[in-house]
Scaffold this motif. Structure first.
Motif, mmCIF file in Angstrom:
data_model
loop_
_atom_site.group_PDB
_atom_site.id
_atom_site.type_symbol
_atom_site.label_atom_id
_atom_site.label_comp_id
_atom_site.label_asym_id
_atom_site.label_seq_id
_atom_site.Cartn_x
_atom_site.Cartn_y
_atom_site.Cartn_z
ATOM 1 N N ALA A 196 -27.962 10.115 -1.571
ATOM 2 C CA ALA A 196 -27.281 8.970 -2.178
ATOM 3 C C ALA A 196 -25.775 9.054 -1.945
ATOM 4 O O ALA A 196 -25.123 8.046 -1.658
ATOM 5 C CB ALA A 196 -27.586 8.927 -3.671
ATOM 6 N N ALA A 197 -25.239 10.263 -2.056
ATOM 7 C CA ALA A 197 -23.789 10.420 -1.903
ATOM 8 C C ALA A 197 -23.363 10.409 -0.435
ATOM 9 O O ALA A 197 -22.435 9.690 -0.060
ATOM 10 C CB ALA A 197 -23.354 11.717 -2.565
ATOM 11 N N TYR A 198 -24.061 11.158 0.396
ATOM 12 C CA TYR A 198 -23.599 11.326 1.777
ATOM 13 C C TYR A 198 -23.744 10.045 2.605
ATOM 14 O O TYR A 198 -22.931 9.777 3.483
ATOM 15 C CB TYR A 198 -24.342 12.484 2.441
ATOM 16 N N VAL A 199 -24.785 9.261 2.357
ATOM 17 C CA VAL A 199 -24.911 7.989 3.081
ATOM 18 C C VAL A 199 -23.753 7.075 2.729
ATOM 19 O O VAL A 199 -23.143 6.434 3.605
ATOM 20 C CB VAL A 199 -26.259 7.305 2.754
ATOM 21 N N LYS A 200 -23.424 7.009 1.442
ATOM 22 C CA LYS A 200 -22.308 6.177 0.998
ATOM 23 C C LYS A 200 -20.989 6.646 1.592
ATOM 24 O O LYS A 200 -20.172 5.853 2.080
ATOM 25 C CB LYS A 200 -22.235 6.189 -0.533
ATOM 26 N N TYR A 201 -20.760 7.963 1.526
ATOM 27 C CA TYR A 201 -19.488 8.498 2.018
ATOM 28 C C TYR A 201 -19.324 8.258 3.516
ATOM 29 O O TYR A 201 -18.255 7.837 3.975
ATOM 30 C CB TYR A 201 -19.402 9.997 1.733
ATOM 31 N N SER A 202 -20.375 8.580 4.279
ATOM 32 C CA SER A 202 -20.267 8.457 5.730
ATOM 33 C C SER A 202 -20.106 6.999 6.147
ATOM 34 O O SER A 202 -19.315 6.672 7.036
ATOM 35 C CB SER A 202 -21.491 9.076 6.418
ATOM 36 N N ILE A 239 -13.235 13.398 8.538
ATOM 37 C CA ILE A 239 -12.269 14.151 7.732
ATOM 38 C C ILE A 239 -12.653 14.180 6.252
ATOM 39 O O ILE A 239 -12.760 15.260 5.662
ATOM 40 C CB ILE A 239 -10.851 13.574 7.941
ATOM 41 N N PRO A 240 -12.890 13.033 5.609
ATOM 42 C CA PRO A 240 -13.308 13.118 4.194
ATOM 43 C C PRO A 240 -14.682 13.750 4.018
ATOM 44 O O PRO A 240 -14.937 14.388 2.991
ATOM 45 C CB PRO A 240 -13.299 11.647 3.740
ATOM 46 N N ILE A 241 -15.557 13.589 5.023
ATOM 47 C CA ILE A 241 -16.888 14.219 4.926
ATOM 48 C C ILE A 241 -16.751 15.737 4.927
ATOM 49 O O ILE A 241 -17.453 16.436 4.178
ATOM 50 C CB ILE A 241 -17.779 13.765 6.103
ATOM 51 N N VAL A 242 -15.849 16.258 5.771
ATOM 52 C CA VAL A 242 -15.632 17.705 5.812
ATOM 53 C C VAL A 242 -15.151 18.210 4.460
ATOM 54 O O VAL A 242 -15.580 19.269 3.971
ATOM 55 C CB VAL A 242 -14.607 18.046 6.914
ATOM 56 N N THR A 243 -14.254 17.459 3.839
ATOM 57 C CA THR A 243 -13.772 17.848 2.514
ATOM 58 C C THR A 243 -14.913 17.904 1.510
ATOM 59 O O THR A 243 -15.033 18.854 0.731
ATOM 60 C CB THR A 243 -12.714 16.840 2.031
ATOM 61 N N ILE A 244 -15.785 16.898 1.549
ATOM 62 C CA ILE A 244 -16.911 16.866 0.610
ATOM 63 C C ILE A 244 -17.888 18.005 0.905
ATOM 64 O O ILE A 244 -18.406 18.644 -0.013
ATOM 65 C CB ILE A 244 -17.628 15.509 0.704
ATOM 66 N N LEU A 245 -18.113 18.275 2.184
ATOM 67 C CA LEU A 245 -19.004 19.377 2.544
ATOM 68 C C LEU A 245 -18.465 20.697 2.005
ATOM 69 O O LEU A 245 -19.213 21.525 1.480
ATOM 70 C CB LEU A 245 -19.146 19.453 4.068
ATOM 71 N N LEU A 300 -11.257 26.592 0.264
ATOM 72 C CA LEU A 300 -10.417 27.183 1.313
ATOM 73 C C LEU A 300 -10.925 26.787 2.694
ATOM 74 O O LEU A 300 -10.138 26.409 3.586
ATOM 75 C CB LEU A 300 -10.419 28.713 1.164
ATOM 76 N N LEU A 301 -12.260 26.830 2.852
ATOM 77 C CA LEU A 301 -12.851 26.431 4.126
ATOM 78 C C LEU A 301 -12.600 24.954 4.406
ATOM 79 O O LEU A 301 -12.304 24.568 5.554
ATOM 80 C CB LEU A 301 -14.355 26.715 4.097
ATOM 81 N N ALA A 302 -12.687 24.124 3.355
ATOM 82 C CA ALA A 302 -12.431 22.687 3.524
ATOM 83 C C ALA A 302 -10.989 22.441 3.950
ATOM 84 O O ALA A 302 -10.728 21.595 4.813
ATOM 85 C CB ALA A 302 -12.732 21.947 2.222
ATOM 86 N N ASP A 303 -10.047 23.183 3.365
ATOM 87 C CA ASP A 303 -8.632 23.035 3.742
ATOM 88 C C ASP A 303 -8.425 23.379 5.212
ATOM 89 O O ASP A 303 -7.711 22.687 5.938
ATOM 90 C CB ASP A 303 -7.763 23.949 2.880
ATOM 91 N N ILE A 304 -9.063 24.479 5.644
ATOM 92 C CA ILE A 304 -8.892 24.919 7.031
ATOM 93 C C ILE A 304 -9.533 23.920 7.997
ATOM 94 O O ILE A 304 -8.935 23.536 9.011
ATOM 95 C CB ILE A 304 -9.498 26.321 7.214
ATOM 96 N N LEU A 305 -10.766 23.481 7.674
ATOM 97 C CA LEU A 305 -11.447 22.517 8.542
ATOM 98 C C LEU A 305 -10.700 21.191 8.574
ATOM 99 O O LEU A 305 -10.640 20.530 9.611
ATOM 100 C CB LEU A 305 -12.888 22.297 8.053
ATOM 101 N N TYR A 306 -10.128 20.819 7.444
ATOM 102 C CA TYR A 306 -9.351 19.580 7.374
ATOM 103 C C TYR A 306 -8.186 19.644 8.355
ATOM 104 O O TYR A 306 -7.901 18.688 9.082
ATOM 105 C CB TYR A 306 -8.847 19.385 5.956
ATOM 106 N N ALA A 307 -7.517 20.789 8.374
ATOM 107 C CA ALA A 307 -6.393 20.956 9.292
ATOM 108 C C ALA A 307 -6.840 20.955 10.750
ATOM 109 O O ALA A 307 -6.119 20.499 11.641
ATOM 110 C CB ALA A 307 -5.655 22.254 8.977
ATOM 111 N N VAL A 308 -8.058 21.473 10.997
ATOM 112 C CA VAL A 308 -8.574 21.521 12.365
ATOM 113 C C VAL A 308 -8.998 20.135 12.840
ATOM 114 O O VAL A 308 -8.708 19.723 13.977
ATOM 115 C CB VAL A 308 -9.773 22.505 12.446
#
Length: 323
Positions: A196-202, A239-245, A300-308
């Motif tokens: 329900a969440a990921y379909v909406k977000y993506s 980008i926002p999906i990575v943050t949510i992941l 921390l992983l989300a911050d790093i992936l966000y930057a990548v």
């Protein structure tokens, strides 16, 4: 990038330090506290004081905290108050069981939700989009425990296609086929909530990117739609999906207490509920700390992936993420 990671790591360690103080203080301020659990009921006041001294409960609270944190740094999570069983012997097997269930639910969700959300962003208000919206509303609105009980009533008790609960059938421990049969219903329940969440977000993220000027420019130049979607839009939409992941990563360990309880799955969520009822504070503290570690690592992983992923992030420069 190195300075960025070091700075974020220091912030994460400081946050974890605050979590240990908060958790330890909260447990000691809880009604009854560890003292009432560790001391046997019905003992005389003299025996109570002797037992309290032997357990180190008469020390000032900061001494007790330093002793607890010292043991924690050495990998010692303590012992249960009532039966003096090492907490690690109870906790770590449940972490593994929870990860098996949650990773399966997470993967099923991502495999379905991300392509579906991307497709719906290119077919707005079509049949597929309407179906996804209906399922999303269903996933958000329906209590997981109720959905789990309904599945048990239909597929386990009436049709007898699937096992009612537990992780293994007695005598079939270790058989992959038996494990998969036991996972179908809890994974379905968990996946519906995630879906329900990921379909909406993506979908929302892709729609926002597809409306950008550079996408219109690419289309005006005659770039094929498939290339526009997957080459130009998808990366920024992720980008926002990575943050949510990253923020959802701790759920792989903390589990879903209600779902594990309904299906009697021997995971960490069910353990937390059982230990809360038994007032086993040492186990509750250990679960809280382990969950906190994964929450902080996930962020921390989300911050790093966000930057990548985000090319607009200028690490270590004024106005960038490393500011």
């Amino acid at each position: 990038m190195t300075q960025y990671i070091i700075r974020r790591t220091i912030q994460a360690l400081f946050t974890l330090f605050l979590v240990t103080i908060f958790t330890f203080s909260l447990i000691h301020l809880a009604p009854g506290g560890p003292t009432q659990v560790m001391i046997s009921p019905g003992v005389s006041p003299e025996a109570f004081e002797i037992q309290k001294k032997n357990l180190g409960l008469d020390d000032p609270i900061h001494i007790q905290y330093l002793r607890w944190i010292g043991n924690l740094l050495q990998g010692d999570l303590g012992h249960t108050f009532k039966n003096n069983i090492p907490v690690g012997e109870i906790l770590w097997p449940t972490v593994g069981n929870t990860m098996v269930l949650m990773i399966a639910a997470w993967l099923v969700t991502l495999i379905i939700a991300l392509p579906w959300g991307i497709y719906n962003s290119t077919r707005v208000y079509g049949l597929s989009d309407q179906t996804a919206s209906f399922i999303s509303y269903l996933g958000f609105a329906m209590p997981t425990f109720w959905f789990g009980i309904i599945l048990q009533q239909i597929f386990a008790m009436k049709l007898r296609w699937l096992p009612l609960s537990d992780m293994w059938t007695y005598g079939k421990e270790g058989q992959i086929g038996d494990l998969i049969m036991h996972m179908i219903m809890p994974v379905t329940v968990l996946s519906l909530g995630f879906l329900a969440a990921y379909v909406k977000y993506s979908r929302a993220s892709m729609l926002e990117v597809l409306d950008q000027d550079y996408i219109r420019t690419a289309r005006a130049k005659g770039v094929k739609e498939r290339r526009v979607v997957f080459r130009h839009a998808l990366r920024n939409a992720m980008i926002p999906i990575v943050t949510i992941l990253g923020m959802d990563l701790p759920m792989l360990v903390s589990g879903a207490a209600l779902t594990e309880k309904v299906f009697n799955w021997p995971g960490m969520g069910r353990l937390f509920v059982d230990m809360a009822n038994a007032r086993e504070y040492s186990v509750l503290m250990a679960i809280t700390i382990v969950t906190s570690v994964f929450v902080i690592l996930g962020n921390l992983l989300a911050d790093i992936l966000y930057a990548v992923v985000d090319p607009r992030v200028q690490l270590g420069r004024k106005g960038g993420a490393g500011k």
